[in-house]
Motif scaffolding. Sequence first.
Motif, short mmCIF file in Angstrom:
data_model
loop_
_atom_site.label_atom_id
_atom_site.label_comp_id
_atom_site.label_asym_id
_atom_site.label_seq_id
_atom_site.Cartn_x
_atom_site.Cartn_y
_atom_site.Cartn_z
N GLY A 122 6.58 -0.49 5.57
CA GLY A 122 7.04 -0.60 4.19
C GLY A 122 8.13 0.38 3.83
N SER A 123 8.56 1.19 4.82
CA SER A 123 9.61 2.18 4.57
C SER A 123 10.96 1.76 5.14
N LEU A 124 11.11 0.49 5.43
CA LEU A 124 12.38 -0.05 5.93
C LEU A 124 13.03 -0.82 4.78
N PRO A 125 13.82 -0.15 3.96
CA PRO A 125 14.23 -0.70 2.66
C PRO A 125 15.10 -1.92 2.70
N ILE A 141 -4.17 -5.27 5.94
CA ILE A 141 -2.72 -5.28 5.77
C ILE A 141 -2.34 -4.08 4.90
N PRO A 142 -1.42 -3.24 5.34
CA PRO A 142 -1.04 -2.07 4.53
C PRO A 142 -0.36 -2.49 3.23
N SER A 143 -0.80 -1.91 2.16
CA SER A 143 -0.28 -2.29 0.85
C SER A 143 1.17 -1.86 0.65
N ASP A 144 1.66 -0.92 1.48
CA ASP A 144 3.04 -0.48 1.29
C ASP A 144 4.06 -1.53 1.73
N SER A 163 -9.07 -11.29 12.34
CA SER A 163 -8.98 -9.89 12.76
C SER A 163 -8.20 -9.06 11.74
N LEU A 164 -7.33 -9.72 10.99
CA LEU A 164 -6.61 -9.07 9.91
C LEU A 164 -7.25 -9.45 8.58
N GLY A 165 -7.19 -8.55 7.61
CA GLY A 165 -7.76 -8.85 6.30
C GLY A 165 -6.98 -8.17 5.20
N ASP A 170 -2.42 -7.67 -4.46
CA ASP A 170 -1.64 -7.00 -5.50
C ASP A 170 -0.27 -6.56 -4.98
N TRP A 171 -0.21 -6.19 -3.71
CA TRP A 171 1.03 -5.68 -3.13
C TRP A 171 2.15 -6.73 -3.10
N LEU A 172 1.81 -8.00 -3.24
CA LEU A 172 2.83 -9.04 -3.24
C LEU A 172 3.76 -8.95 -4.45
N ARG A 173 3.32 -8.29 -5.50
CA ARG A 173 4.12 -8.24 -6.73
C ARG A 173 5.47 -7.57 -6.53
#
Length: 371
Positions: A122-125, A141-144, A163-165, A170-173
């Motif tokens: 999430g830090s790749l702008p 899934i990381p919220s960032d 395997s992923l959850g 909320d992070w989709l916003r």
Amino acid sequence: MYFIGFLCLGSVGYIMGGSLPNVQCMENEQEALLKFKEGLVNHWDRLFSWMVEEEADCCKWRGVKCNRTTGHVMALDLHSQSPNESLQGELNYSALLDLPYLTYLAWNLNDFKQSQIPQFTGSLPNLKYLNLSNANFRGNIPSDLGNLSRLHSLDLSSSSYHSLGANNLDWLRGLSSLKILDLGGVDHSKAVNWLNEINMLPSLVELHLFDCNLNKLPSSLPRVNFTSPEIIDLSLNSFNSPIPWPQFPEWLCTQKDLLYIDISDASISDIVPDWFWNISTKVEHMILVSSQLRGKVPDLSPLANFSHLDLGENNFDGPLPRFSANMKSLRLYGNSFSGPISSICEWMVANSSLVDVQLFSNKLSGLLPDC
């Protein structure tokens, strides 16, 4: 004005004419890629070209694409074509933070040994495309990821059983530019307000939420903000509801650009409303298999693009409906359609493209005609 026009024409001529300067990748970005490679294992040596040698240029390495004028790394495409060539091992995630101009990142179809999706992603702008599908990630899934405000396409789908959850969506916003979202096979059993979050994506064109353990299918929304999807796949979700079965989702009536819709195996028990059959003049594929849907199917012949319809294993009744002359696959098995089966001859005469017809387990009468 003349000076500005001259500069524009000069720039275009410079690029189109092939007189590009000999721009190589940035040294620090090449070092970052080499650090990233250190933890990876590949028995087919897919990264053989990633070598340090005199006048090495990472822009020529396999899977690396650079900006032609600046030399910055713009794309890193390390997806595998087959399981045999998949990359394995530990990812040196922090190395990618030295690739700030990265817009395209694809790691799909690799084997990262049940590791978690890195928080740093999430830090790749500048990222616009992110594909981590079927790469053997696990955990939440990381919220960032919600920080990727320029993202156009996100694919985290997985064929490994949940395997992923995600605890919520909320992070989709933060992903207001998102056009393609594929979270198929990701466990969303805890995501209660999932549709409200999807509704905050006004540019969405494709929505894939198949086999996500979604528990609730809201029948309506106070206001529908996403109205441009061409593909909606909510199949293989056993929706439940206190009424006691989910009603047919009324919010679908706003989706006028649909080409493909799949809400099969969704435990919806309701009469399909009349508006649904005319939901979009562009519709090509409609899949409503194995729910508890009922009602009569109207004349669908005006829908010229309609080519695939699967209503198998439901409770539809009435006469066999008419269909588009472009229909290729028609599956109506396991319903209560009635009337003479001889009407299929009309289809065969009017439709030379029909190659798949399944009508078994209905209440049709008469002898099978020789068309």
